[in-house]
Design an enzyme around this catalytic site. Structure first.
Site, PDB file in Angstrom:
ATOM      1  N   LYS A  89       0.878  -1.119   0.158  1.00  0.00           N
ATOM      2  CA  LYS A  89       0.073   0.072  -0.336  1.00  0.00           C
ATOM      3  C   LYS A  89       1.234   1.198   0.155  1.00  0.00           C
ATOM      4  O   LYS A  89       2.397   1.585   0.537  1.00  0.00           O
ATOM      5  CB  LYS A  89      -1.324   0.102   1.147  1.00  0.00           C
ATOM      6  CG  LYS A  89      -2.179   1.471   1.318  1.00  0.00           C
ATOM      7  CD  LYS A  89      -2.664   0.938   2.485  1.00  0.00           C
ATOM      8  CE  LYS A  89      -4.169   2.326   2.753  1.00  0.00           C
ATOM      9  NZ  LYS A  89      -4.577   1.504   3.560  1.00  0.00           N
TER      10      LYS A  89
ATOM     11  N   SER B  33      -9.744   1.011   2.518  1.00  0.00           N
ATOM     12  CA  SER B  33      -9.016   2.104   1.994  1.00  0.00           C
ATOM     13  C   SER B  33      -7.505   1.537   1.102  1.00  0.00           C
ATOM     14  O   SER B  33      -7.037   1.862   0.702  1.00  0.00           O
ATOM     15  CB  SER B  33      -7.709   3.236   3.171  1.00  0.00           C
ATOM     16  OG  SER B  33      -7.067   2.815   3.849  1.00  0.00           O
TER      17      SER B  33
ATOM     18  N   SER C  42      -9.443  -1.334   6.839  1.00  0.00           N
ATOM     19  CA  SER C  42      -8.779  -0.930   5.731  1.00  0.00           C
ATOM     20  C   SER C  42      -7.959  -2.287   4.702  1.00  0.00           C
ATOM     21  O   SER C  42      -7.808  -2.294   3.653  1.00  0.00           O
ATOM     22  CB  SER C  42      -7.575   0.260   5.891  1.00  0.00           C
ATOM     23  OG  SER C  42      -8.175   1.306   6.075  1.00  0.00           O
TER      24      SER C  42
END
Length: 192
Positions: free
Chosen positions: A79, A154, A178
């Site tokens: 990420k 996310s 997330s």
């Protein structure tokens, strides 16, 4: 069609250590898959240059001490919230579009020390604020099972990448769902 990246990580490590397969094989498979399907998901913010990743893979394959590496040549994605020395980190915000960190987050450093090979920094909600990877300055990450739907967030980019088999595993962070949310939306398994 089954691919090497479909195999469990422990099996890949064993096959690399016994020279049944090479790290170069894995990295090439990952990039071939990315090049043929990536526009479908918009999972990446920054792809590590294929030649750079292959150089790392060749160096790992040539090492006489493969048993000392926990993840020899295993490709992974991360990420874009994590600092990665020498690789752009944006947190999905154009404010950081040109930021290349001078040091790495501990998790990235440890994975590199273990022999894992970073192939990309993945799309996310900017600054981690959101639950759909639509609040990104780099265009939304799309669900690989149905590109009309969100990849969740996310960390939708890493989840879509793993669902598409772009890498053997992905790294994200999770305070309010997330990792778990996009894993569920992309039909993969995640651990918090």
């Amino acid at each position: 069609m089954s691919t090497l990246i479909d195999l469990p990580i422990a099996e890949l490590v064993k096959k690399i250590r016994t020279k049944e397969i090479s790290s170069v094989d894995l990295v090439n498979e990952a990039y071939d898959r990315i090049e043929s399907t990536e526009p479908l998901t918009n999972a990446f913010i920054t792809k590590v240059d294929r030649d750079s990743a292959l150089e790392k893979a060749k160096a790992i394959d040539a090492r006489p001490d493969l048993d000392s590496l926990k993840l020899p040549g295993i490709p992974y994605v991360m990420k874009d919230a994590y600092l990665t020395r020498g690789v752009r980190t944006t947190a999905a915000s154009k404010i950081l579009d040109d930021f290349v960190p001078p040091y790495s987050a501990t998790v990235h450093r440890r994975l590199e020390d273990a022999g894992a090979i970073l192939i990309g920094k993945m799309n996310m909600d900017a600054w981690g604020h959101g639950a759909s990877t639509e609040n990104t300055d780099y265009g939304p990450a799309m669900n690989p099972w149905d590109p009309e739907r969100s990849a969740g967030g996310s960390g939708g980019g890493p989840a879509a990448a793993i669902a598409m088999r772009y890498a053997s595993f992905g790294i994200g962070e999770d305070t309010g769902g997330s990792i778990r949310n996009p894993a569920a939306w992309n039909n993969i398994t995640a651990m918090k």
